[in-house]
Design a protein around this motif. Structure first.
Motif, PDB file in Angstrom:
ATOM      1  N   LEU B 127       0.831  -1.203   0.000  1.00  0.00           N
ATOM      2  CA  LEU B 127       0.000   0.000   0.000  1.00  0.00           C
ATOM      3  C   LEU B 127       0.866   1.252   0.000  1.00  0.00           C
ATOM      4  O   LEU B 127       0.607   2.205  -0.738  1.00  0.00           O
ATOM      5  CB  LEU B 127      -0.912   0.015   1.239  1.00  0.00           C
ATOM      6  CG  LEU B 127      -1.943  -1.101   1.399  1.00  0.00           C
ATOM      7  CD1 LEU B 127      -2.772  -0.879   2.649  1.00  0.00           C
ATOM      8  CD2 LEU B 127      -2.845  -1.206   0.186  1.00  0.00           C
ATOM      9  N   GLU B 128       1.898   1.233   0.837  1.00  0.00           N
ATOM     10  CA  GLU B 128       2.759   2.421   0.952  1.00  0.00           C
ATOM     11  C   GLU B 128       3.705   2.555  -0.234  1.00  0.00           C
ATOM     12  O   GLU B 128       4.244   3.629  -0.469  1.00  0.00           O
ATOM     13  CB  GLU B 128       3.565   2.330   2.254  1.00  0.00           C
ATOM     14  CG  GLU B 128       2.709   2.523   3.492  1.00  0.00           C
ATOM     15  CD  GLU B 128       3.402   2.037   4.770  1.00  0.00           C
ATOM     16  OE1 GLU B 128       4.381   1.262   4.658  1.00  0.00           O
ATOM     17  OE2 GLU B 128       2.944   2.400   5.864  1.00  0.00           O
ATOM     18  N   GLY B 129       3.927   1.477  -0.942  1.00  0.00           N
ATOM     19  CA  GLY B 129       4.835   1.531  -2.084  1.00  0.00           C
ATOM     20  C   GLY B 129       4.095   1.608  -3.396  1.00  0.00           C
ATOM     21  O   GLY B 129       3.772   2.690  -3.886  1.00  0.00           O
ATOM     22  N   GLU B 130       3.790   0.424  -3.907  1.00  0.00           N
ATOM     23  CA  GLU B 130       3.207   0.320  -5.244  1.00  0.00           C
ATOM     24  C   GLU B 130       1.908   1.109  -5.373  1.00  0.00           C
ATOM     25  O   GLU B 130       1.737   1.892  -6.315  1.00  0.00           O
ATOM     26  CB  GLU B 130       2.951  -1.163  -5.545  1.00  0.00           C
ATOM     27  CG  GLU B 130       2.746  -1.487  -7.005  1.00  0.00           C
ATOM     28  CD  GLU B 130       2.406  -2.966  -7.185  1.00  0.00           C
ATOM     29  OE1 GLU B 130       1.850  -3.326  -8.228  1.00  0.00           O
ATOM     30  OE2 GLU B 130       2.683  -3.754  -6.245  1.00  0.00           O
ATOM     31  N   LEU B 131       1.012   0.915  -4.419  1.00  0.00           N
ATOM     32  CA  LEU B 131      -0.293   1.581  -4.534  1.00  0.00           C
ATOM     33  C   LEU B 131      -0.152   3.095  -4.450  1.00  0.00           C
ATOM     34  O   LEU B 131      -0.720   3.826  -5.271  1.00  0.00           O
ATOM     35  CB  LEU B 131      -1.235   1.076  -3.445  1.00  0.00           C
ATOM     36  CG  LEU B 131      -2.619   1.718  -3.477  1.00  0.00           C
ATOM     37  CD1 LEU B 131      -3.359   1.348  -4.750  1.00  0.00           C
ATOM     38  CD2 LEU B 131      -3.446   1.317  -2.264  1.00  0.00           C
ATOM     39  N   LYS B 132       0.615   3.560  -3.475  1.00  0.00           N
ATOM     40  CA  LYS B 132       0.797   5.018  -3.332  1.00  0.00           C
ATOM     41  C   LYS B 132       1.365   5.623  -4.620  1.00  0.00           C
ATOM     42  O   LYS B 132       0.887   6.651  -5.103  1.00  0.00           O
ATOM     43  CB  LYS B 132       1.702   5.327  -2.146  1.00  0.00           C
ATOM     44  CG  LYS B 132       2.037   6.825  -2.040  1.00  0.00           C
ATOM     45  CD  LYS B 132       2.714   7.148  -0.723  1.00  0.00           C
ATOM     46  CE  LYS B 132       3.345   8.543  -0.735  1.00  0.00           C
ATOM     47  NZ  LYS B 132       2.532   9.579  -1.358  1.00  0.00           N
ATOM     48  N   SER B 133       2.377   4.982  -5.181  1.00  0.00           N
ATOM     49  CA  SER B 133       2.978   5.493  -6.416  1.00  0.00           C
ATOM     50  C   SER B 133       1.938   5.592  -7.515  1.00  0.00           C
ATOM     51  O   SER B 133       1.837   6.615  -8.205  1.00  0.00           O
ATOM     52  CB  SER B 133       4.108   4.573  -6.876  1.00  0.00           C
ATOM     53  OG  SER B 133       5.060   4.419  -5.865  1.00  0.00           O
ATOM     54  N   LEU B 134       1.185   4.519  -7.663  1.00  0.00           N
ATOM     55  CA  LEU B 134       0.183   4.500  -8.732  1.00  0.00           C
ATOM     56  C   LEU B 134      -0.848   5.614  -8.546  1.00  0.00           C
ATOM     57  O   LEU B 134      -1.177   6.337  -9.497  1.00  0.00           O
ATOM     58  CB  LEU B 134      -0.516   3.133  -8.759  1.00  0.00           C
ATOM     59  CG  LEU B 134      -1.623   2.968  -9.802  1.00  0.00           C
ATOM     60  CD1 LEU B 134      -1.060   3.101 -11.200  1.00  0.00           C
ATOM     61  CD2 LEU B 134      -2.334   1.629  -9.627  1.00  0.00           C
ATOM     62  N   VAL B 135      -1.331   5.758  -7.331  1.00  0.00           N
ATOM     63  CA  VAL B 135      -2.341   6.785  -7.087  1.00  0.00           C
ATOM     64  C   VAL B 135      -1.749   8.178  -7.284  1.00  0.00           C
ATOM     65  O   VAL B 135      -2.374   9.053  -7.903  1.00  0.00           O
ATOM     66  CB  VAL B 135      -2.925   6.634  -5.669  1.00  0.00           C
ATOM     67  CG1 VAL B 135      -3.865   7.792  -5.366  1.00  0.00           C
ATOM     68  CG2 VAL B 135      -3.670   5.321  -5.548  1.00  0.00           C
ATOM     69  N   ASP B 136      -0.543   8.382  -6.778  1.00  0.00           N
ATOM     70  CA  ASP B 136       0.107   9.686  -6.976  1.00  0.00           C
ATOM     71  C   ASP B 136       0.213  10.008  -8.459  1.00  0.00           C
ATOM     72  O   ASP B 136      -0.068  11.131  -8.888  1.00  0.00           O
ATOM     73  CB  ASP B 136       1.500   9.676  -6.340  1.00  0.00           C
ATOM     74  CG  ASP B 136       1.441   9.804  -4.819  1.00  0.00           C
ATOM     75  OD1 ASP B 136       0.342  10.100  -4.306  1.00  0.00           O
ATOM     76  OD2 ASP B 136       2.471   9.593  -4.158  1.00  0.00           O
ATOM     77  N   GLU B 137       0.608   9.012  -9.206  1.00  0.00           N
ATOM     78  CA  GLU B 137       0.767   9.214 -10.657  1.00  0.00           C
ATOM     79  C   GLU B 137      -0.562   9.614 -11.294  1.00  0.00           C
ATOM     80  O   GLU B 137      -0.641  10.576 -12.063  1.00  0.00           O
ATOM     81  CB  GLU B 137       1.294   7.915 -11.265  1.00  0.00           C
ATOM     82  CG  GLU B 137       1.479   7.923 -12.770  1.00  0.00           C
ATOM     83  CD  GLU B 137       1.615   6.487 -13.287  1.00  0.00           C
ATOM     84  OE1 GLU B 137       2.237   5.652 -12.585  1.00  0.00           O
ATOM     85  OE2 GLU B 137       1.070   6.189 -14.378  1.00  0.00           O
ATOM     86  N   LYS B 138      -1.614   8.873 -10.943  1.00  0.00           N
ATOM     87  CA  LYS B 138      -2.910   9.177 -11.547  1.00  0.00           C
ATOM     88  C   LYS B 138      -3.481  10.491 -11.034  1.00  0.00           C
ATOM     89  O   LYS B 138      -4.219  11.180 -11.747  1.00  0.00           O
ATOM     90  CB  LYS B 138      -3.892   8.033 -11.270  1.00  0.00           C
ATOM     91  CG  LYS B 138      -3.448   6.710 -11.876  1.00  0.00           C
ATOM     92  CD  LYS B 138      -3.239   6.817 -13.381  1.00  0.00           C
ATOM     93  CE  LYS B 138      -2.780   5.483 -13.971  1.00  0.00           C
ATOM     94  NZ  LYS B 138      -2.537   5.582 -15.431  1.00  0.00           N
TER      95      LYS B 138
END
Lengths: 210, 210
Positions: B127-138
DNA sequence: GCAAATTTTGACCGATTGGACAAACGTTAG
DNA sequence: CTAACGTTTGTCCAATCGGTCAAAATTTGC
């Protein structure tokens, strides 16, 4: 005639039962019903397992008591949704109250979410009875606002669902919300940000088109 | 040098592992991790407990495998959110895809919800890595749309949260939704009603004011 | 102060649980 | 056909679980 008079509660009984319920809320909301043990609750309440079982004879009894109390406070905000005030103000207040509950009573929210997720085995009758009636009643109120042109026409039931979903999300999915927002934006301010966003989404979104 | 070559999978192993994962999804999503027993999963998969433990050595191993697979399909819709199309169309598609997932994969949704509710002990790093990055990007993509005046200015992160919350609600809180809507409106049509409502709420609500 | 009632504890029980293991049974490649 | 390997099963175990019980400790009403 045989209705045996239930002994009145002792001072200690009142206090200790409250202590246990507080501890049980902590444990149940974190691990679910089956994931929680009497020992855990007893330790969290600072007493021995047999001692706890002196106040609540079964694990289910604790859970039931907790659930009954929860439901009252949980439905209170919706009950307050009134026909008298300005529709948009009423809705804004409702959303704010629900969000405040997610902030101030996250354990209660998670306890409820846990129960629903597992198929609501213990409260399904209440959902189909009391809750449905209440929602139907409030849906009529909202429909009235729509007919009067005070807010845009839409489905009142799904409107209520989406308010529940968005507000409770900040309690039930708190870990995820915090993880995604990161240490900066995930701090205490996240509820104010959420309040601003939800107000814009719902209140502005429901304003009748000029 | 010591990297012991892991034996290639047998035909039977591939099939049986799949069978177990399907059964485990059913059981885990309904009762949570701690609420589920190996015996239940084994019975649902039509095999004996020791037989199941031949394919997955530990209960946690089943859960981990299930969770890994889940995450890929779970994040797919958000990954598809693209900068190329029309913003409102993109958002509408995203909402529709998420709602379809709630309809077609409710067990996966509940499995995920269960994990988050318990504090995400097994997937917090993701959640803190992959998911956060993806959401930040979008979120950046969405911010671009706002700067360009294609949609109204608001908080992109909380917008994404509210889309998650409202769509997943129809899977995670399905019992409640059905109970409140009653036998008539709670039937198969509830997802179409929800789709219509959410489209109005989000798409109309995000349209730049004429 | 004292007897009755309440509260607390430690020891215990049967059921369930996750998991180990060796023996029996199938499958498959040569 | 058969030896090697893969699969399945019955049995067993230690840990944990919800819950009981009688005895000890404490509080309470008079």
């Amino acid at each position: 005639m045989d209705t045996k008079a239930p002994r009145p509660r002792t001072r200690i009984q009142t206090e200790k039962r409250e202590l246990i319920l507080e501890a049980a809320l902590e444990v149940f909301s974190a691990h679910g019903f089956r994931g929680s043990t009497i020992d855990q609750i007893a330790e969290a309440a600072g007493m021995s397992k047999p001692n706890l079982l002196y106040y609540f004879r079964r694990k289910e009894e604790i859970h039931e008591t907790l659930m009954q109390r929860l439901l009252d406070t949980w439905l209170a905000p919706l009950k307050e949704l009134d026909d008298i005030g300005d529709p948009l103000t009423e809705l804004r207040s409702y959303i704010r109250r629900k969000l405040e509950m997610a902030r101030d009573f996250p354990r209660e929210s998670r306890l409820f979410a846990n129960e629903i997720l597992q198929g609501a085995p213990r409260i399904k009758p209440m959902l189909e009875g009391e809750l449905k009636s209440l929602v139907d009643e409030k849906a009529e109120v909202i429909k009235g606002w729509m007919r009067a042109g005070k807010i845009v026409k839409t489905d009142p039931w799904h409107l209520i669902f989406s308010i529940w979903a968005t507000t409770q999300h900040y309690a039930d999915f708190d870990v995820q919300v915090r993880a995604v927002l990161g240490p900066n934006r995930g701090g205490d301010g996240r509820f104010e940000d959420a309040a601003r966003f939800l107000e814009q989404l719902f209140v502005d979104g429901l304003k009748p088109k000029g």
